[in-house]
Design an enzyme around this catalytic site. Structure first.
Site, mmCIF file in Angstrom:
data_model
loop_
_atom_site.group_PDB
_atom_site.id
_atom_site.type_symbol
_atom_site.label_atom_id
_atom_site.label_comp_id
_atom_site.label_asym_id
_atom_site.label_seq_id
_atom_site.Cartn_x
_atom_site.Cartn_y
_atom_site.Cartn_z
ATOM 1 N N GLU A 67 85.179 17.515 86.529
ATOM 2 C CA GLU A 67 83.718 17.424 86.538
ATOM 3 C C GLU A 67 83.125 18.789 86.182
ATOM 4 O O GLU A 67 83.267 19.747 86.934
ATOM 5 C CB GLU A 67 83.251 16.960 87.931
ATOM 6 C CG GLU A 67 81.769 16.995 88.140
ATOM 7 C CD GLU A 67 80.978 16.318 87.039
ATOM 8 O OE1 GLU A 67 81.118 15.103 86.853
ATOM 9 O OE2 GLU A 67 80.229 17.040 86.323
ATOM 10 N N LYS A 68 82.455 18.856 85.039
ATOM 11 C CA LYS A 68 81.996 20.140 84.504
ATOM 12 C C LYS A 68 80.814 20.753 85.240
ATOM 13 O O LYS A 68 80.441 21.875 84.945
ATOM 14 C CB LYS A 68 81.657 19.986 83.021
ATOM 15 C CG LYS A 68 80.598 18.954 82.730
ATOM 16 C CD LYS A 68 80.388 18.815 81.226
ATOM 17 C CE LYS A 68 79.454 17.671 80.918
ATOM 18 N NZ LYS A 68 80.097 16.559 80.252
ATOM 19 N N HIS A 69 80.220 20.066 86.208
ATOM 20 C CA HIS A 69 79.054 20.612 86.912
ATOM 21 C C HIS A 69 79.403 21.390 88.179
ATOM 22 O O HIS A 69 78.558 22.096 88.707
ATOM 23 C CB HIS A 69 78.097 19.486 87.305
ATOM 24 C CG HIS A 69 77.371 18.916 86.146
ATOM 25 N ND1 HIS A 69 77.834 17.835 85.446
ATOM 26 C CD2 HIS A 69 76.226 19.306 85.540
ATOM 27 C CE1 HIS A 69 76.989 17.559 84.463
ATOM 28 N NE2 HIS A 69 76.016 18.442 84.490
ATOM 29 N N HIS B 264 80.274 23.143 80.224
ATOM 30 C CA HIS B 264 79.027 22.401 80.371
ATOM 31 C C HIS B 264 78.147 22.723 79.163
ATOM 32 O O HIS B 264 78.174 23.832 78.659
ATOM 33 C CB HIS B 264 78.321 22.811 81.668
ATOM 34 C CG HIS B 264 77.066 22.056 81.914
ATOM 35 N ND1 HIS B 264 75.856 22.417 81.379
ATOM 36 C CD2 HIS B 264 76.844 20.917 82.620
ATOM 37 C CE1 HIS B 264 74.944 21.531 81.756
ATOM 38 N NE2 HIS B 264 75.515 20.618 82.506
ATOM 39 N N HIS C 107 69.529 21.088 77.932
ATOM 40 C CA HIS C 107 70.537 20.746 78.939
ATOM 41 C C HIS C 107 71.370 21.983 79.257
ATOM 42 O O HIS C 107 72.138 22.446 78.416
ATOM 43 C CB HIS C 107 71.419 19.615 78.388
ATOM 44 C CG HIS C 107 72.427 19.098 79.351
ATOM 45 N ND1 HIS C 107 73.438 18.245 78.970
ATOM 46 C CD2 HIS C 107 72.598 19.296 80.690
ATOM 47 C CE1 HIS C 107 74.175 17.937 80.021
ATOM 48 N NE2 HIS C 107 73.694 18.573 81.079
ATOM 49 N N CYS D 140 71.959 21.797 87.484
ATOM 50 C CA CYS D 140 71.845 21.422 86.073
ATOM 51 C C CYS D 140 70.480 20.766 85.898
ATOM 52 O O CYS D 140 70.106 19.912 86.700
ATOM 53 C CB CYS D 140 72.963 20.439 85.704
ATOM 54 S SG CYS D 140 72.671 19.602 84.127
ATOM 55 N N HIS E 251 71.395 16.968 85.350
ATOM 56 C CA HIS E 251 72.280 16.241 86.274
ATOM 57 C C HIS E 251 72.245 16.715 87.719
ATOM 58 O O HIS E 251 73.129 16.368 88.504
ATOM 59 C CB HIS E 251 73.709 16.279 85.738
ATOM 60 C CG HIS E 251 73.840 15.657 84.387
ATOM 61 N ND1 HIS E 251 74.056 16.389 83.247
ATOM 62 C CD2 HIS E 251 73.716 14.366 83.989
ATOM 63 C CE1 HIS E 251 74.098 15.570 82.200
ATOM 64 N NE2 HIS E 251 73.888 14.349 82.622
HETATM 65 FE FE LIG Z 1 74.496 18.686 83.054
#
Ligand SMILES: [Fe+2]
Length: 131
Positions: free
Chosen positions: A16-18, A46, A52, A116, A119
């Protein structure tokens, strides 16, 4: 009632890149300076565009047995390609990574949160012991 804690997401940072990744030693000598590197997108990058991007990372330390955390740092990432020519027309971008140095006398837990703009809120934690 919705509470902030209900909005903090967590996951395996490798998938999970966040998730804010906390790189710190497992043990530190009492009173010595400890380097803590925080990165979002360590496993997979990310996006970093005007539309974004990661806005900030905050890192706290909660000494064992205490109720309230101490905020060590809050790092704002403010450049994401914005330009008078339009979105993503600048060549300047901040990468969501920073190193914070601190010291403590008791073991405890490092807690990181990140945001983010698309997100939402993410969190992670890491135990830090005293040698
Ligand atoms: Fe994001």
């Amino acid at each position: 009632m919705i509470e902030v804690k209900d909005l903090l997401q967590s996951a395996d940072w490798k998938k999970e890149k966040h998730v804010p990744v906390i790189d710190a030693p497992d043990k530190v000598k009492k009173g010595d300076w400890a380097n803590v590197t925080l990165t979002v997108g360590k496993g997979q990058a990310h996006p970093n565009t005007t539309e974004h991007h990661i806005r900030w990372i905050s890192v706290f330390f909660l000494p064992d047995g205490e109720k309230f955390p101490c905020q060590l740092a809050r790092i704002e990432f403010d450049a994401h390609g914005e330009s008078p020519a339009g979105p993503n027309m600048s060549t300047v971008y901040t990468h969501p990574q920073a190193t914070v140095t601190f010291r403590m006398e008791k073991p405890g837990t490092l807690l990181a949160s990140s945001y983010c703009n698309v997100h939402g809120l993410w969190q992670s934690s890491k135990k830090l012991d005293i040698v």
